[in-house]
Design a protein around this motif. Structure first.
Motif, PDB file in Angstrom:
ATOM      1  N   VAL A  89       0.836  -1.204   0.000  1.00 33.08           N
ATOM      2  CA  VAL A  89       0.000   0.000   0.000  1.00 33.08           C
ATOM      3  C   VAL A  89       0.870   1.253   0.000  1.00 33.08           C
ATOM      4  CG1 VAL A  89      -1.634   1.353   1.368  1.00 33.08           C
ATOM      5  CG2 VAL A  89      -1.990  -1.101   1.078  1.00 33.08           C
ATOM      6  N   THR A  90       1.889   1.278   0.811  1.00 35.69           N
ATOM      7  CA  THR A  90       2.753   2.461   0.911  1.00 35.69           C
ATOM      8  C   THR A  90       3.352   2.828  -0.438  1.00 35.69           C
ATOM      9  OG1 THR A  90       3.308   2.066   3.238  1.00 35.69           O
ATOM     10  CG2 THR A  90       4.861   3.373   1.957  1.00 35.69           C
ATOM     11  N   ASP A  91       3.837   1.822  -1.163  1.00 37.18           N
ATOM     12  CA  ASP A  91       4.503   2.138  -2.436  1.00 37.18           C
ATOM     13  C   ASP A  91       3.555   2.121  -3.633  1.00 37.18           C
ATOM     14  OD1 ASP A  91       4.151  -0.567  -3.219  1.00 37.18           O
ATOM     15  OD2 ASP A  91       6.172  -1.132  -2.589  1.00 37.18           O
ATOM     16  N   GLY A  92       2.266   1.861  -3.399  1.00 33.58           N
ATOM     17  CA  GLY A  92       1.285   1.933  -4.474  1.00 33.58           C
ATOM     18  C   GLY A  92       1.164   0.683  -5.313  1.00 33.58           C
ATOM     19  N   THR A  93       1.785  -0.424  -4.898  1.00 31.78           N
ATOM     20  CA  THR A  93       1.603  -1.688  -5.623  1.00 31.78           C
ATOM     21  C   THR A  93       0.128  -2.079  -5.642  1.00 31.78           C
ATOM     22  OG1 THR A  93       3.804  -2.430  -4.982  1.00 31.78           O
ATOM     23  CG2 THR A  93       2.241  -4.131  -5.700  1.00 31.78           C
ATOM     24  N   VAL A  94      -0.555  -1.857  -4.516  1.00 25.93           N
ATOM     25  CA  VAL A  94      -2.013  -1.972  -4.450  1.00 25.93           C
ATOM     26  C   VAL A  94      -2.543  -0.685  -3.817  1.00 25.93           C
ATOM     27  CG1 VAL A  94      -1.999  -4.500  -4.268  1.00 25.93           C
ATOM     28  CG2 VAL A  94      -2.002  -3.104  -2.188  1.00 25.93           C
ATOM     29  N   GLU A  95      -3.814  -0.433  -4.063  1.00 28.15           N
ATOM     30  CA  GLU A  95      -4.398   0.797  -3.532  1.00 28.15           C
ATOM     31  C   GLU A  95      -4.898   0.645  -2.099  1.00 28.15           C
ATOM     32  OE1 GLU A  95      -4.407   0.845  -7.890  1.00 28.15           O
ATOM     33  OE2 GLU A  95      -5.286  -0.584  -6.465  1.00 28.15           O
ATOM     34  N   ILE A  96      -5.252  -0.598  -1.711  1.00 28.87           N
ATOM     35  CA  ILE A  96      -5.911  -0.793  -0.423  1.00 28.87           C
ATOM     36  C   ILE A  96      -5.579  -2.186   0.112  1.00 28.87           C
ATOM     37  CG2 ILE A  96      -8.034  -1.531  -1.611  1.00 28.87           C
ATOM     38  CD1 ILE A  96      -9.644  -0.340   0.724  1.00 28.87           C
ATOM     39  N   ALA A  97      -5.545  -2.305   1.424  1.00 30.40           N
ATOM     40  CA  ALA A  97      -5.320  -3.596   2.084  1.00 30.40           C
ATOM     41  C   ALA A  97      -6.306  -3.743   3.227  1.00 30.40           C
ATOM     42  CB  ALA A  97      -3.892  -3.700   2.614  1.00 30.40           C
ATOM     43  N   HIS A  98      -6.647  -4.976   3.545  1.00 30.52           N
ATOM     44  CA  HIS A  98      -7.457  -5.295   4.727  1.00 30.52           C
ATOM     45  C   HIS A  98      -6.545  -6.075   5.655  1.00 30.52           C
ATOM     46  CE1 HIS A  98     -11.355  -7.089   6.582  1.00 30.52           C
ATOM     47  NE2 HIS A  98     -11.150  -5.894   7.040  1.00 30.52           N
ATOM     48  N   MET A 138      -5.536  10.354  15.633  1.00 32.87           N
ATOM     49  CA  MET A 138      -4.156  10.145  16.090  1.00 32.87           C
ATOM     50  C   MET A 138      -3.464   9.069  15.264  1.00 32.87           C
ATOM     51  SD  MET A 138      -4.047  10.359  20.247  1.00 32.87           S
ATOM     52  CE  MET A 138      -5.768  10.189  20.663  1.00 32.87           C
ATOM     53  N   TYR A 139      -4.209   7.996  15.007  1.00 34.38           N
ATOM     54  CA  TYR A 139      -3.637   6.876  14.255  1.00 34.38           C
ATOM     55  C   TYR A 139      -3.296   7.318  12.832  1.00 34.38           C
ATOM     56  CZ  TYR A 139      -3.004   1.840  13.342  1.00 34.38           C
ATOM     57  OH  TYR A 139      -2.485   0.589  13.058  1.00 34.38           O
ATOM     58  N   ASN A 140      -4.174   8.094  12.225  1.00 35.89           N
ATOM     59  CA  ASN A 140      -3.912   8.532  10.855  1.00 35.89           C
ATOM     60  C   ASN A 140      -2.800   9.566  10.779  1.00 35.89           C
ATOM     61  OD1 ASN A 140      -5.483   7.282   8.668  1.00 35.89           O
ATOM     62  ND2 ASN A 140      -7.231   7.784   9.958  1.00 35.89           N
ATOM     63  N   GLU A 141      -2.626  10.337  11.819  1.00 36.62           N
ATOM     64  CA  GLU A 141      -1.470  11.248  11.858  1.00 36.62           C
ATOM     65  C   GLU A 141      -0.178  10.443  11.817  1.00 36.62           C
ATOM     66  OE1 GLU A 141       0.404  14.730  14.766  1.00 36.62           O
ATOM     67  OE2 GLU A 141      -1.646  14.021  15.071  1.00 36.62           O
ATOM     68  N   PHE A 142      -0.162   9.320  12.531  1.00 38.53           N
ATOM     69  CA  PHE A 142       0.998   8.440  12.492  1.00 38.53           C
ATOM     70  C   PHE A 142       1.113   7.735  11.140  1.00 38.53           C
ATOM     71  CE2 PHE A 142       2.053   3.877  12.861  1.00 38.53           C
ATOM     72  CZ  PHE A 142       3.431   3.985  13.042  1.00 38.53           C
ATOM     73  N   HIS A 146       3.660   6.931   6.588  1.00 37.42           N
ATOM     74  CA  HIS A 146       3.840   5.744   5.746  1.00 37.42           C
ATOM     75  C   HIS A 146       2.977   5.815   4.485  1.00 37.42           C
ATOM     76  CE1 HIS A 146       6.052   3.523   8.948  1.00 37.42           C
ATOM     77  NE2 HIS A 146       5.363   4.348   9.719  1.00 37.42           N
ATOM     78  N   ASN A 147       2.466   7.009   4.186  1.00 39.95           N
ATOM     79  CA  ASN A 147       1.621   7.227   3.008  1.00 39.95           C
ATOM     80  C   ASN A 147       0.354   6.362   3.069  1.00 39.95           C
ATOM     81  OD1 ASN A 147       1.012   8.539   0.575  1.00 39.95           O
ATOM     82  ND2 ASN A 147       1.857   6.861  -0.656  1.00 39.95           N
ATOM     83  N   ILE A 148      -0.238   6.262   4.263  1.00 40.55           N
ATOM     84  CA  ILE A 148      -1.407   5.414   4.477  1.00 40.55           C
ATOM     85  C   ILE A 148      -2.513   6.208   5.154  1.00 40.55           C
ATOM     86  CG2 ILE A 148      -2.295   3.463   5.851  1.00 40.55           C
ATOM     87  CD1 ILE A 148       0.387   2.082   5.419  1.00 40.55           C
ATOM     88  N   VAL A 149      -3.752   5.947   4.728  1.00 36.21           N
ATOM     89  CA  VAL A 149      -4.955   6.377   5.435  1.00 36.21           C
ATOM     90  C   VAL A 149      -5.596   5.118   6.013  1.00 36.21           C
ATOM     91  CG1 VAL A 149      -7.295   7.326   5.193  1.00 36.21           C
ATOM     92  CG2 VAL A 149      -5.361   8.410   4.014  1.00 36.21           C
ATOM     93  N   GLY A 150      -5.929   5.148   7.293  1.00 39.12           N
ATOM     94  CA  GLY A 150      -6.519   3.979   7.935  1.00 39.12           C
ATOM     95  C   GLY A 150      -7.989   4.190   8.256  1.00 39.12           C
ATOM     96  N   HIS A 249      -8.261  -3.003  10.073  1.00 38.68           N
ATOM     97  CA  HIS A 249      -8.314  -1.751   9.308  1.00 38.68           C
ATOM     98  C   HIS A 249      -8.270  -2.003   7.807  1.00 38.68           C
ATOM     99  CE1 HIS A 249      -7.581   0.682  12.906  1.00 38.68           C
ATOM    100  NE2 HIS A 249      -7.785   1.748  12.158  1.00 38.68           N
ATOM    101  N   PHE A 250      -8.835  -1.068   7.078  1.00 38.70           N
ATOM    102  CA  PHE A 250      -8.464  -0.886   5.681  1.00 38.70           C
ATOM    103  C   PHE A 250      -7.333   0.135   5.668  1.00 38.70           C
ATOM    104  CE2 PHE A 250     -12.972  -2.148   4.823  1.00 38.70           C
ATOM    105  CZ  PHE A 250     -12.677  -3.325   4.155  1.00 38.70           C
ATOM    106  N   PHE A 251      -6.187  -0.260   5.146  1.00 35.83           N
ATOM    107  CA  PHE A 251      -5.077   0.649   4.904  1.00 35.83           C
ATOM    108  C   PHE A 251      -5.153   1.063   3.440  1.00 35.83           C
ATOM    109  CE2 PHE A 251      -1.746  -0.721   8.337  1.00 35.83           C
ATOM    110  CZ  PHE A 251      -2.571  -0.194   9.317  1.00 35.83           C
ATOM    111  N   ILE A 252      -5.258   2.358   3.185  1.00 34.43           N
ATOM    112  CA  ILE A 252      -5.412   2.885   1.827  1.00 34.43           C
ATOM    113  C   ILE A 252      -4.225   3.774   1.494  1.00 34.43           C
ATOM    114  CG2 ILE A 252      -6.904   4.224   0.280  1.00 34.43           C
ATOM    115  CD1 ILE A 252      -9.235   3.639   2.184  1.00 34.43           C
ATOM    116  N   ASN A 253      -3.711   3.629   0.273  1.00 34.86           N
ATOM    117  CA  ASN A 253      -2.631   4.509  -0.179  1.00 34.86           C
ATOM    118  C   ASN A 253      -3.118   5.951  -0.097  1.00 34.86           C
ATOM    119  OD1 ASN A 253      -1.400   6.144  -2.625  1.00 34.86           O
ATOM    120  ND2 ASN A 253       0.099   4.561  -2.103  1.00 34.86           N
ATOM    121  N   LYS A 254      -2.413   6.781   0.651  1.00 35.01           N
ATOM    122  CA  LYS A 254      -2.856   8.143   0.946  1.00 35.01           C
ATOM    123  C   LYS A 254      -2.986   8.974  -0.327  1.00 35.01           C
ATOM    124  CE  LYS A 254      -1.806  11.940   4.175  1.00 35.01           C
ATOM    125  NZ  LYS A 254      -1.635  13.052   3.229  1.00 35.01           N
ATOM    126  N   ASP A 255      -2.040   8.861  -1.235  1.00 34.25           N
ATOM    127  CA  ASP A 255      -2.104   9.627  -2.478  1.00 34.25           C
ATOM    128  C   ASP A 255      -3.334   9.237  -3.290  1.00 34.25           C
ATOM    129  OD1 ASP A 255       0.289  10.894  -1.831  1.00 34.25           O
ATOM    130  OD2 ASP A 255       1.502   9.394  -2.891  1.00 34.25           O
TER     131      ASP A 255
END
Length: 368
Positions: A89-98, A138-142, A146-150, A249-255
């Motif tokens: 997710v961080t590097d954009g290989t996939v857009e989202i993870a569960h 707070m979690y999303n600030e952290f 890592h270029n992630i939205v949770g 969580h769903f971790f989503i590529n922030k960009d």
């Protein structure tokens, strides 16, 4: 009403509506572009509850956009391994993870605080903290580092303590115990002499059978039943103090998330809340019959003693103090959790605890 006047009005109204729809169509198409994302799950398809959360979101997004937003779900190992979804997710290989944040505690222990650490909040407490107490902010600030939205996306409720080849009666029984257990919990249990093991799911059963592994934990009866551990490690312990309310969580590529139209962002937030609710409800529904099944198969239900749980509690606090001293992000979020934890368990014992305790007494009396 005169029938001819009604028909005339209906026809004019219908024509106006049709015209309005025709005029709105191009704007609608522009506002809702066709998008296809890939979702990498940390869970195998055999765990239909956990893996199914990603499919639930995919169906919701498709239905809500008339098929414009498609999410293709992939099980652990189909694109990347279950423990590699963070990097994907961080590097954009996939857009989202569960996934579950504590899988990545080795990168930074703060990852674990968004899911579960020993002696933290239960499932209801985690929902309250994350959604109402500023926890997810707070979690999303952290996570932004890592270029992630949770987005919170499920909870199993308090998990079982695991399957053991022998009974655990004293602290001495923990020393040297080779236990397949989650990373952060393993760090805590090391303080008590446990030897944490990291094994792929398919290797656990044969390791227990051969005796090269003494114990393993997974989740709850519904998932555990499928894995057959009762045949080689019959002592089934509770509670899993290291996962009192593990949030998924769903971790989503922030960009990628920020490039979406606001309507799509809102749908992802709303769809995640549906998954968050559904997953907990599914476990609450499926665990009772599954527990009866594994006991029928020979599982011997046991409980960790207060002595053992007190030692685990003290070990956890020692580890937390060490991390807080060197990790500001962890200290900030853990401090907020501790503040709410006091209030949550004060309130919970006033009525929820007393009501549940009374109903459990009536259940044991055979009155329900």
């Amino acid at each position: 009403m005169d029938r001819r006047k009604f028909l005339t009005k209906a026809t004019v109204g219908g024509a106006a509506a049709a015209a309005a729809t025709t005029l709105a169509a191009p704007a609608l198409a522009q506002a809702n572009p066709r998008i296809t994302w890939r979702l990498a799950s940390s869970f195998p398809k055999s765990t239909d509850t956990l893996y199914g959360g990603g499919e639930t979101l995919a169906k919701f997004m498709s239905d809500a956009t008339d098929g414009a937003f498609q999410i293709q779900s992939f099980a652990a190992g189909e694109i990347v391994g279950g423990l590699q979804v963070h990097d994907a997710v961080t590097d954009g290989t996939v857009e989202i993870a569960h996934t579950v944040g504590y899988y990545f505690w080795g990168k930074d222990p703060t990852f674990a605080l968004g899911s579960a650490v020993p002696f933290s909040l239960n499932a209801r407490g985690m929902n309250a903290f994350m959604f109402e107490g500023g926890g997810n902010e707070m979690y999303n600030e952290f996570l932004a580092q890592h270029n992630i939205v949770g987005l919170p996306a499920g909870n199993t409720g308090a998990q079982m303590g695991g399957w053991f080849r022998k009974e655990i009666n004293t602290l001495d029984d923990l020393r040297g115990l080779k236990f397949r257990v989650g990373g952060f919990a393993g760090k805590v249990l090391e303080e008590l002499g446990v030897v944490p093991q990291q094994l792929a799911g398919g290797d656990v059963y044969p390791a227990l059978e051969r005796g090269t592994l003494d114990a393993t934990e997974f989740t709850n009866p519904y998932d555990d039943e499928k894995l057959g551990f009762v045949k080689v490690a019959p002592y089934y312990y509770a509670p899993g103090v290291w996962e009192g309310g593990p949030m998924i969580h769903f971790f989503i590529n922030k960009d990628q998330f920020e490039d979406l139209p606001p309507a799509y962002q809102a749908l992802l937030v709303g769809g995640s809340k549906i998954v968050n609710n559904d997953l907990m409800a599914e476990y609450d529904w499926r665990n009772p019959p599954a527990l009866r099944t594994v006991i029928g198969q020979g599982a011997q239900l046991r409980y960790f003693s207060k002595e053992i749980m007190d030692a685990m509690f003290d070990a956890a606090n020692k580890v937390y103090a060490e991390i807080e001293a060197v990790n500001p992000a962890f200290a900030n979020m853990w401090g907020a959790i501790k503040d709410f934890r006091r209030d949550h368990y004060t309130w919970s014992q006033v009525t929820e605890y007393n009501y549940d305790t009374y109903m459990m007494i009536k259940q044991n009396e055979g009155a329900l």
